[in-house]
Design a protein around this motif. Structure first.
Motif, PDB file in Angstrom:
ATOM      1  N   GLY A 170       0.837  -1.228  -0.005  1.00  0.00           N
ATOM      2  CA  GLY A 170       0.095  -0.047  -0.095  1.00  0.00           C
ATOM      3  C   GLY A 170       0.758   1.258  -0.102  1.00  0.00           C
ATOM      4  O   GLY A 170       0.514   2.129   0.872  1.00  0.00           O
ATOM      5  N   PHE A 171       1.805   1.462  -0.680  1.00  0.00           N
ATOM      6  CA  PHE A 171       2.607   2.587  -0.966  1.00  0.00           C
ATOM      7  C   PHE A 171       2.844   2.900  -2.223  1.00  0.00           C
ATOM      8  O   PHE A 171       2.610   2.027  -3.319  1.00  0.00           O
ATOM      9  CB  PHE A 171       3.925   2.527  -0.376  1.00  0.00           C
ATOM     10  CG  PHE A 171       4.900   1.499  -0.988  1.00  0.00           C
ATOM     11  CD1 PHE A 171       5.868   2.061  -1.812  1.00  0.00           C
ATOM     12  CD2 PHE A 171       4.847   0.202  -0.596  1.00  0.00           C
ATOM     13  CE1 PHE A 171       6.922   1.304  -2.443  1.00  0.00           C
ATOM     14  CE2 PHE A 171       5.719  -0.721  -1.233  1.00  0.00           C
ATOM     15  CZ  PHE A 171       6.907  -0.220  -2.261  1.00  0.00           C
ATOM     16  N   LYS A 172       3.543   3.864  -2.775  1.00  0.00           N
ATOM     17  CA  LYS A 172       3.784   4.307  -4.139  1.00  0.00           C
ATOM     18  C   LYS A 172       5.255   4.779  -4.308  1.00  0.00           C
ATOM     19  O   LYS A 172       5.367   5.809  -3.510  1.00  0.00           O
ATOM     20  CB  LYS A 172       2.767   5.416  -4.878  1.00  0.00           C
ATOM     21  CG  LYS A 172       2.810   5.556  -6.184  1.00  0.00           C
ATOM     22  CD  LYS A 172       2.474   4.383  -7.080  1.00  0.00           C
ATOM     23  CE  LYS A 172       2.416   4.712  -8.519  1.00  0.00           C
ATOM     24  NZ  LYS A 172       2.197   3.395  -9.275  1.00  0.00           N
ATOM     25  N   ALA A 173       5.918   4.146  -5.014  1.00  0.00           N
ATOM     26  CA  ALA A 173       7.344   4.435  -5.076  1.00  0.00           C
ATOM     27  C   ALA A 173       7.538   5.680  -6.126  1.00  0.00           C
ATOM     28  O   ALA A 173       6.699   6.001  -6.999  1.00  0.00           O
ATOM     29  CB  ALA A 173       8.475   3.207  -5.614  1.00  0.00           C
ATOM     30  N   GLU A 174       8.660   6.707  -5.673  1.00  0.00           N
ATOM     31  CA  GLU A 174       8.919   7.509  -6.457  1.00  0.00           C
ATOM     32  C   GLU A 174      10.107   6.997  -7.845  1.00  0.00           C
ATOM     33  O   GLU A 174      11.062   6.435  -7.225  1.00  0.00           O
ATOM     34  CB  GLU A 174       9.437   8.723  -5.833  1.00  0.00           C
ATOM     35  CG  GLU A 174       8.618   9.369  -5.063  1.00  0.00           C
ATOM     36  CD  GLU A 174       7.691  10.297  -5.651  1.00  0.00           C
ATOM     37  OE1 GLU A 174       7.740  10.616  -6.878  1.00  0.00           O
ATOM     38  OE2 GLU A 174       6.563  11.016  -5.057  1.00  0.00           O
ATOM     39  N   ILE A 175      10.085   7.092  -8.877  1.00  0.00           N
ATOM     40  CA  ILE A 175      10.649   6.437  -9.807  1.00  0.00           C
ATOM     41  C   ILE A 175      11.606   7.750 -10.583  1.00  0.00           C
ATOM     42  O   ILE A 175      10.946   8.507 -11.021  1.00  0.00           O
ATOM     43  CB  ILE A 175       9.888   5.558 -11.005  1.00  0.00           C
ATOM     44  CG1 ILE A 175       8.983   4.534 -10.139  1.00  0.00           C
ATOM     45  CG2 ILE A 175      10.938   5.068 -11.834  1.00  0.00           C
ATOM     46  CD1 ILE A 175       8.045   3.818 -11.307  1.00  0.00           C
ATOM     47  N   PHE A 176      12.928   7.375 -10.658  1.00  0.00           N
ATOM     48  CA  PHE A 176      13.708   8.332 -11.260  1.00  0.00           C
ATOM     49  C   PHE A 176      14.620   7.647 -12.417  1.00  0.00           C
ATOM     50  O   PHE A 176      14.755   6.463 -12.136  1.00  0.00           O
ATOM     51  CB  PHE A 176      14.768   9.145 -10.333  1.00  0.00           C
ATOM     52  CG  PHE A 176      13.961   9.650  -9.255  1.00  0.00           C
ATOM     53  CD1 PHE A 176      13.818  11.230  -9.580  1.00  0.00           C
ATOM     54  CD2 PHE A 176      13.393   9.235  -7.995  1.00  0.00           C
ATOM     55  CE1 PHE A 176      12.922  12.136  -8.703  1.00  0.00           C
ATOM     56  CE2 PHE A 176      12.602  10.063  -7.244  1.00  0.00           C
ATOM     57  CZ  PHE A 176      12.555  11.560  -7.494  1.00  0.00           C
ATOM     58  N   CYS A 177      14.814   8.284 -13.466  1.00  0.00           N
ATOM     59  CA  CYS A 177      15.592   7.772 -14.703  1.00  0.00           C
ATOM     60  C   CYS A 177      16.361   8.813 -15.105  1.00  0.00           C
ATOM     61  O   CYS A 177      16.779   9.914 -14.651  1.00  0.00           O
ATOM     62  CB  CYS A 177      14.757   7.115 -15.593  1.00  0.00           C
ATOM     63  SG  CYS A 177      13.431   8.493 -16.194  1.00  0.00           S
ATOM     64  N   ALA A 178      17.100   8.547 -16.245  1.00  0.00           N
ATOM     65  CA  ALA A 178      18.041   9.587 -16.942  1.00  0.00           C
ATOM     66  C   ALA A 178      17.292  10.854 -16.997  1.00  0.00           C
ATOM     67  O   ALA A 178      16.349  10.738 -17.633  1.00  0.00           O
ATOM     68  CB  ALA A 178      18.621   8.847 -18.120  1.00  0.00           C
ATOM     69  N   GLU A 179      18.293  11.703 -16.932  1.00  0.00           N
ATOM     70  CA  GLU A 179      17.843  13.059 -17.000  1.00  0.00           C
ATOM     71  C   GLU A 179      17.039  13.519 -18.249  1.00  0.00           C
ATOM     72  O   GLU A 179      17.768  13.209 -19.332  1.00  0.00           O
ATOM     73  CB  GLU A 179      18.910  14.357 -16.734  1.00  0.00           C
ATOM     74  CG  GLU A 179      18.370  15.487 -16.600  1.00  0.00           C
ATOM     75  CD  GLU A 179      19.854  16.586 -16.514  1.00  0.00           C
ATOM     76  OE1 GLU A 179      19.686  17.622 -15.856  1.00  0.00           O
ATOM     77  OE2 GLU A 179      20.871  16.090 -16.867  1.00  0.00           O
ATOM     78  N   GLY A 180      16.043  14.260 -18.578  1.00  0.00           N
ATOM     79  CA  GLY A 180      15.325  14.800 -19.614  1.00  0.00           C
ATOM     80  C   GLY A 180      14.575  13.513 -20.253  1.00  0.00           C
ATOM     81  O   GLY A 180      14.432  13.824 -21.251  1.00  0.00           O
TER      82      GLY A 180
END
Length: 467
Positions: A170-180
């Motif tokens: 019951g959570f939501k992850a913040e997803i990050f990837c290559a800039e732009g």
């Protein structure tokens, strides 16, 4: 001295006790000596195939070790000691202590700091930490945030597993990837950075796909304490980590390693005990999971697996010291030729990227668009144009010298960010890699500087050679 003597020479330990002056049989000292002799002797011979009796003539206590090596009669009126049960109970006691210790560390990380963030790589240890955070109620109430770095080279099962545990806990992850690049858009990544960046320059790949999005994630989430799943058991590079330390990135923020003292066996014991959701590739022979391009099963035939919360096959290739990550970074080497063992996130110096553009002030002028670049090429005026990428270590390395050259150059000096316009710079500015320095002639022809020497004097000499 006595402890060492008894442990190494159990037979002589009996002689030592035999020649002691007759004590009070009920005194604490006598009880301790008898117990010490029993423990010292059984620690050496407890697994011997033959039956051995230990008798102290001044006491009535006896101990007999059975030939089966699974039980030990402690005394005439005592219960049979079962070694397998004892080992199982001891492991449970250890795991209980490790759980409590890890939860105490997480409590400090979450409640003593305002913004604890857990970068979750979805490997076994991280599955344990996710479960512990859930048990403590930190996921649903948002006290601990979860972030995930998508390198665009992960196994398909990895992001699918993320969605599964988001629903489960019951959570939501913040997803990050290559800039732009939009999250999940591999085609956009390939267009901007190149599908083969990892083959061309593994260190730049690490910066683009791992270090920069990792840092950006921590900054975006205002992290003041980073939770991660590194352990001492993972290898010599991590053998001295403690539960808390200052991170080498992000300006020295606090770093919590709640399972620092766990072995990989402890990790899977915990997963089995609580039936913790874990990466599906553990069932296909992968002890640890990273990028699909350089991660393999251990052993390579996939004969060791973790299925339905139990090991199948020989588990020692996974559980031996420093074996968890043997299947990671396969075939990769650092620039100095050493075997690659880290992705760059947890190493010193990782912070020296991405906080700014290059040549933000000074005599180097910025080209804002493709149209502006074409105007300069067709202007009939001479110029120098450096095509660059701010994440490229070679571009970073020449920044100072190129700025110095621009101050005294005889022609206008420009910069053009090429990683965002690869097709254009390839077609119009001779660019296949970064940096590429070009001299624009008055007839509109573009001449590439074909040298690795990048001092101010070298650039000046190149300009002079064009006249």
């Amino acid at each position: 001295h006595a402890a060492h003597f008894v442990d190494s020479c159990p037979h002589h330990s009996l002689l030592l006790i035999h020649h002691l002056p007759p004590p009070d049989h009920h005194s604490p000292t006598m009880k301790f000596i008898a117990l010490f002799a029993l423990i010292s002797t059984t620690s050496v011979s407890g697994f011997a195939p033959s039956t051995r009796a230990m008798v102290n003539s001044r006491t009535t206590s006896t101990a007999v070790i059975s030939q089966s090596s699974t039980s030990l009669q402690m005394a005439d009126d005592a219960k049979i000691f079962d070694q397998e049960s004892f080992i199982a109970e001891s492991k449970e006691m250890r795991l209980k202590h490790l759980e409590e210790q890890a939860m105490f560390a997480l409590k400090i990380a979450v409640e003593n700091y305002g913004n604890a963030v857990f970068p979750n790589a979805l490997i076994a240890g991280d599955s344990v930490i996710t479960h512990l955070l859930h048990r403590m109620g930190y996921l649903k109430d948002g006290q601990a945030k979860v972030m995930v770095v998508d390198t665009f080279h992960l196994f398909p099962e990895t992001m699918e597993f993320l969605r599964e545990i988001e629903d489960f806990y019951g959570f939501k992850a913040e997803i990050f990837c290559a800039e732009g690049v939009p999250v999940g858009d591999k085609a956009a990544y390939d267009k901007k950075y190149g599908a083969d960046l990892w083959k061309e320059d593994i260190e730049q790949y690490d910066k683009v796909c791992k270090v920069e999005p990792f840092q950006r994630g921590l900054k975006t989430l205002n992290t003041d304490c980073m939770i991660n799943g590194r352990t001492r058991w993972q290898g010599f590079e991590r053998a001295w980590i403690d539960q808390f330390e200052n991170a080498p990135i992000g300006g020295g923020l606090a770093k919590c390693n709640p399972i620092a003292y766990w072995t990989l066996e402890d990790t899977f014991d915990y997963i089995a005990k609580y039936e913790v959701p874990h990466h599906p590739l553990h069932a296909k022979g992968y002890p640890s999971i990273g990028d699909a391009k350089d991660t393999i099963p251990i052993p390579e035939d996939g004969s060791t697996r973790f299925v339905n919360f139990k090991f199948e096959g020989d588990k020692t290739p996974w559980l031996d010291y420093a074996s968890e990550r043997k299947g990671r970074f396969v075939g990769l080497a650092n620039k100095d030729g050493s075997t690659k063992t880290e992705c760059g996130i947890h190493v010193a110096g990782a912070e020296r990227t991405f906080d700014r553009d290059l040549w933000e002030s000074g005599a180097v002028k910025n080209i804002e668009s493709n149209d502006e670049a074409l105007e300069i090429i067709k202007s009939g005026k001479e110029a120098i144009v450096a095509v660059y990428a701010p994440w490229c270590q070679f571009c970073q390395g020449m920044e100072e010298e190129f700025a110095k050259y621009a101050e005294s150059a005889g022609v206008p000096v420009y910069k053009f960010r090429g990683d965002e316009e690869r097709d254009f710079v390839s077609a119009n500015l001779n660019t296949a890699s970064f940096p590429t320095v070009n001299f624009i002639k008055s007839d509109g022809s573009v001449v590439k500087y074909d040298s690795e020497a990048r001092s101010a004097e070298d650039f000046a000499a190149f300009e002079k050679s064009m006249n």
